[in-house]
Design a protein around this motif. Structure first.
Motif, PDB file in Angstrom:
ATOM      1  N   THR A 212     -11.413  24.664 -12.887  1.00  0.00           N
ATOM      2  CA  THR A 212     -10.411  24.649 -12.010  1.00  0.00           C
ATOM      3  C   THR A 212     -10.208  23.681 -10.865  1.00  0.00           C
ATOM      4  OG1 THR A 212      -8.978  26.169 -10.353  1.00  0.00           O
ATOM      5  CG2 THR A 212     -11.319  26.279 -10.246  1.00  0.00           C
ATOM      6  N   ASP A 213      -9.217  23.184 -10.480  1.00  0.00           N
ATOM      7  CA  ASP A 213      -9.174  22.377  -9.091  1.00  0.00           C
ATOM      8  C   ASP A 213      -8.443  23.113  -8.150  1.00  0.00           C
ATOM      9  OD1 ASP A 213      -6.186  22.675 -10.107  1.00  0.00           O
ATOM     10  OD2 ASP A 213      -5.825  20.631 -10.321  1.00  0.00           O
ATOM     11  N   ILE A 214      -8.274  24.447  -8.242  1.00  0.00           N
ATOM     12  CA  ILE A 214      -8.146  25.270  -6.936  1.00  0.00           C
ATOM     13  C   ILE A 214      -9.141  25.238  -5.974  1.00  0.00           C
ATOM     14  CG2 ILE A 214      -7.620  27.576  -5.981  1.00  0.00           C
ATOM     15  CD1 ILE A 214      -6.570  28.191  -9.025  1.00  0.00           C
ATOM     16  N   ARG A 215      -8.830  24.893  -4.629  1.00  0.00           N
ATOM     17  CA  ARG A 215      -9.667  24.805  -3.528  1.00  0.00           C
ATOM     18  C   ARG A 215     -10.465  26.029  -3.513  1.00  0.00           C
ATOM     19  NH1 ARG A 215      -5.763  23.547   1.240  1.00  0.00           N
ATOM     20  NH2 ARG A 215      -4.458  25.009  -0.100  1.00  0.00           N
ATOM     21  N   THR A 216     -11.925  25.895  -3.560  1.00  0.00           N
ATOM     22  CA  THR A 216     -12.886  27.112  -3.708  1.00  0.00           C
ATOM     23  C   THR A 216     -13.903  26.791  -2.659  1.00  0.00           C
ATOM     24  OG1 THR A 216     -12.243  27.302  -5.935  1.00  0.00           O
ATOM     25  CG2 THR A 216     -14.424  28.336  -5.206  1.00  0.00           C
ATOM     26  N   VAL A 217     -14.340  27.960  -1.927  1.00  0.00           N
ATOM     27  CA  VAL A 217     -15.424  27.849  -1.095  1.00  0.00           C
ATOM     28  C   VAL A 217     -16.655  28.826  -1.682  1.00  0.00           C
ATOM     29  CG1 VAL A 217     -16.711  28.603   1.243  1.00  0.00           C
ATOM     30  CG2 VAL A 217     -14.125  27.373   1.090  1.00  0.00           C
ATOM     31  N   ILE A 218     -17.824  28.302  -1.991  1.00  0.00           N
ATOM     32  CA  ILE A 218     -18.942  29.292  -2.567  1.00  0.00           C
ATOM     33  C   ILE A 218     -19.666  29.497  -1.288  1.00  0.00           C
ATOM     34  CG2 ILE A 218     -20.825  29.318  -4.103  1.00  0.00           C
ATOM     35  CD1 ILE A 218     -19.376  27.633  -5.825  1.00  0.00           C
ATOM     36  N   ALA A 219     -19.997  30.785  -0.968  1.00  0.00           N
ATOM     37  CA  ALA A 219     -20.935  31.485   0.292  1.00  0.00           C
ATOM     38  C   ALA A 219     -22.036  32.021  -0.416  1.00  0.00           C
ATOM     39  CB  ALA A 219     -19.845  32.152   1.260  1.00  0.00           C
ATOM     40  N   ASN A 220     -23.059  31.589   0.008  1.00  0.00           N
ATOM     41  CA  ASN A 220     -24.306  32.597  -0.317  1.00  0.00           C
ATOM     42  C   ASN A 220     -25.414  32.426   0.923  1.00  0.00           C
ATOM     43  OD1 ASN A 220     -23.441  32.336  -3.228  1.00  0.00           O
ATOM     44  ND2 ASN A 220     -25.665  33.153  -3.592  1.00  0.00           N
ATOM     45  N   GLY A 221     -25.791  33.766   1.197  1.00  0.00           N
ATOM     46  CA  GLY A 221     -26.577  34.016   2.225  1.00  0.00           C
ATOM     47  C   GLY A 221     -27.989  33.548   1.975  1.00  0.00           C
ATOM     48  N   GLU A 222     -28.797  32.807   2.890  1.00  0.00           N
ATOM     49  CA  GLU A 222     -30.184  32.081   2.457  1.00  0.00           C
ATOM     50  C   GLU A 222     -30.985  33.158   2.136  1.00  0.00           C
ATOM     51  OE1 GLU A 222     -33.020  28.747   4.070  1.00  0.00           O
ATOM     52  OE2 GLU A 222     -31.530  29.481   5.413  1.00  0.00           O
ATOM     53  N   MET A 223     -30.950  34.222   2.928  1.00  0.00           N
ATOM     54  CA  MET A 223     -31.887  35.316   2.576  1.00  0.00           C
ATOM     55  C   MET A 223     -31.298  36.641   1.897  1.00  0.00           C
ATOM     56  SD  MET A 223     -33.926  34.888   6.218  1.00  0.00           S
ATOM     57  CE  MET A 223     -35.111  36.019   5.961  1.00  0.00           C
ATOM     58  N   ASP A 224     -30.362  36.400   1.060  1.00  0.00           N
ATOM     59  CA  ASP A 224     -29.480  37.633   0.180  1.00  0.00           C
ATOM     60  C   ASP A 224     -30.639  37.863  -0.798  1.00  0.00           C
ATOM     61  OD1 ASP A 224     -28.210  38.674  -1.811  1.00  0.00           O
ATOM     62  OD2 ASP A 224     -26.350  38.064  -0.939  1.00  0.00           O
ATOM     63  N   PRO A 225     -30.868  39.167  -0.721  1.00  0.00           N
ATOM     64  CA  PRO A 225     -32.176  39.575  -1.613  1.00  0.00           C
ATOM     65  C   PRO A 225     -31.826  39.773  -3.159  1.00  0.00           C
ATOM     66  CG  PRO A 225     -30.937  41.511  -0.580  1.00  0.00           C
ATOM     67  CD  PRO A 225     -30.422  40.170   0.004  1.00  0.00           C
ATOM     68  N   LEU A 226     -30.359  39.485  -3.132  1.00  0.00           N
ATOM     69  CA  LEU A 226     -30.283  39.739  -5.035  1.00  0.00           C
ATOM     70  C   LEU A 226     -29.489  38.455  -5.495  1.00  0.00           C
ATOM     71  CD1 LEU A 226     -30.300  41.650  -7.304  1.00  0.00           C
ATOM     72  CD2 LEU A 226     -28.220  42.514  -6.761  1.00  0.00           C
ATOM     73  N   THR A 227     -28.817  37.799  -4.646  1.00  0.00           N
ATOM     74  CA  THR A 227     -28.127  36.606  -4.925  1.00  0.00           C
ATOM     75  C   THR A 227     -28.423  35.416  -4.189  1.00  0.00           C
ATOM     76  OG1 THR A 227     -26.158  37.102  -3.751  1.00  0.00           O
ATOM     77  CG2 THR A 227     -26.217  37.779  -5.978  1.00  0.00           C
ATOM     78  N   PRO A 228     -29.675  35.024  -3.969  1.00  0.00           N
ATOM     79  CA  PRO A 228     -29.995  33.753  -3.153  1.00  0.00           C
ATOM     80  C   PRO A 228     -29.437  32.505  -3.791  1.00  0.00           C
ATOM     81  CG  PRO A 228     -32.017  34.643  -4.528  1.00  0.00           C
ATOM     82  CD  PRO A 228     -30.991  35.585  -4.953  1.00  0.00           C
ATOM     83  N   PRO A 229     -29.493  31.547  -2.926  1.00  0.00           N
ATOM     84  CA  PRO A 229     -28.745  30.277  -3.315  1.00  0.00           C
ATOM     85  C   PRO A 229     -29.538  29.828  -4.454  1.00  0.00           C
ATOM     86  CG  PRO A 229     -29.389  30.191  -1.004  1.00  0.00           C
ATOM     87  CD  PRO A 229     -29.755  31.492  -1.472  1.00  0.00           C
TER      88      PRO A 229
END
Length: 229
Positions: A212-229
Motif C-alpha cells: 500500500t501507499d497509504i501513510r502508515t506508522v509502525i509502533a513497537n515498544g522496545e521492551m514489549d514482551p511478546l512483539t519486540p522490534p
C-alpha cells in the motif's frame, strides 16, 4: 482493512505487530523475556541506586524459577469453586509469568527491579502466604480472558499448528525461561483441539503481505514482551 477497503482509509497505525505468516514462531516467549531482562538489567546498572540495591535481577529470577521447578508451591485455595479439592499447586511458570506481564506497561519498568528482587526473596524463603491471592484468580496469572475465543483465534490464525515447534526452539535457546510455556506436548495438544473442533487456519491467500501507499506508522515498544522490534 488495508486490503478490503483501501479507499476508506486515510492513514494507518500498526501497533505491536507480528509477522503475518504461519510458522513465524513469535511464541518464543522465553527468548523474548530473556531479551527484556537483559535490557532491564542494563538500565538498572546505569542507575547507581538501582545497581546498589537490586543487582543480578536476571539471575535471581532464574534461580527462583528453578527452585519452584524442583519443589512446586502447594497452597490452600481461597476459592473452592475454582479449586474443588481445596488445594492448588503452582508450578515454575508463575515465576517468569508475572514480570513478563509487567513488561506490557512502560509505567511498570521503574519498579520492576525491586519487584523481581522481592519476589525472588519470597521464593528463597519459601514464604508463600501472599501467593494465596492467585488461588482466587479466574485466569492464567490472574488475567481474565475467554479461553474459547483465545484458542479459536490461535487456530484460525494458524500459529497453533506451529506452537510445539516454537516451544522446542524457545527451550533450545533459553533452557530455563523457555520452560514458561511447558513442554512441546502442550502445543501439540492445542493443535489437536483445533483439528477436533474443525478450526482450521485461514486460507493461504489471507497471509499474503499487504502492499500500500497509504501513510502508515509502525509502533513497537522496545521492551514489549511478546512483539519486540
Amino acid at each position: 482493512y488495508l486490503k478490503e477497503d483501501p479507499q476508506g482509509i486515510r492513514a494507518a497505525v500498526l501497533d505491536a505487530i507480528v509477522p503475518l505468516v504461519q510458522g513465524a514462531h513469535f511464541q518464543t516467549v522465553g527468548t523474548f523475556l530473556q531479551r527484556d531482562l537483559a535490557l532491564l538489567e542494563k538500565a538498572c546498572a546505569a542507575n547507581g541506586t538501582c545497581k546498589a540495591n537490586f543487582p543480578n535481577i536476571e539471575a535471581r529470577l532464574k534461580g527462583a524459577m528453578l527452585a519452584i521447578q524442583k519443589d512446586p508451591i502447594r497452597l490452600k485455595a481461597l476459592d473452592t469453586e475454582l479449586a474443588p479439592t481445596g488445594e492448588v499447586t503452582i508450578f515454575q511458570d508463575i515465576v517468569p509469568a508475572l514480570p513478563f506481564q509487567m513488561f506490557y506497561e512502560q509505567k511498570n519498568y521503574p519498579t520492576m527491579p525491586a519487584f523481581i528482587a522481592a519476589f525472588a526473596a519470597l521464593i528463597e524463603r519459601r514464604d508463600f502466604d501472599g501467593f494465596r491471592a492467585l488461588t482466587a484468580a479466574g485466569g492464567p496469572g490472574g488475567i481474565e480472558i475467554s479461553q474459547g475465543m483465545y484458542y479459536a483465534i490461535m487456530c484460525n490464525d494458524g500459529w497453533a499448528f506451529d506452537l510445539a515447534r516454537a516451544i522446542e526452539k524457545d527451550q533450545a535457546a533459553e533452557p530455563v525461561l523457555g520452560q514458561m510455556q511447558g513442554s512441546p506436548e502442550v502445543g501439540e495438544a492445542i493443535a489437536k483441539l483445533c483439528k477436533k473442533y474443525g478450526m482450521a487456519a485461514r486460507p493461504a491467500d489471507q497471509y499474503a503481505p499487504v502492499e500500500t501507499d497509504i501513510r502508515t506508522v509502525i509502533a513497537n515498544g522496545e521492551m514489549d514482551p511478546l512483539t519486540p522490534p
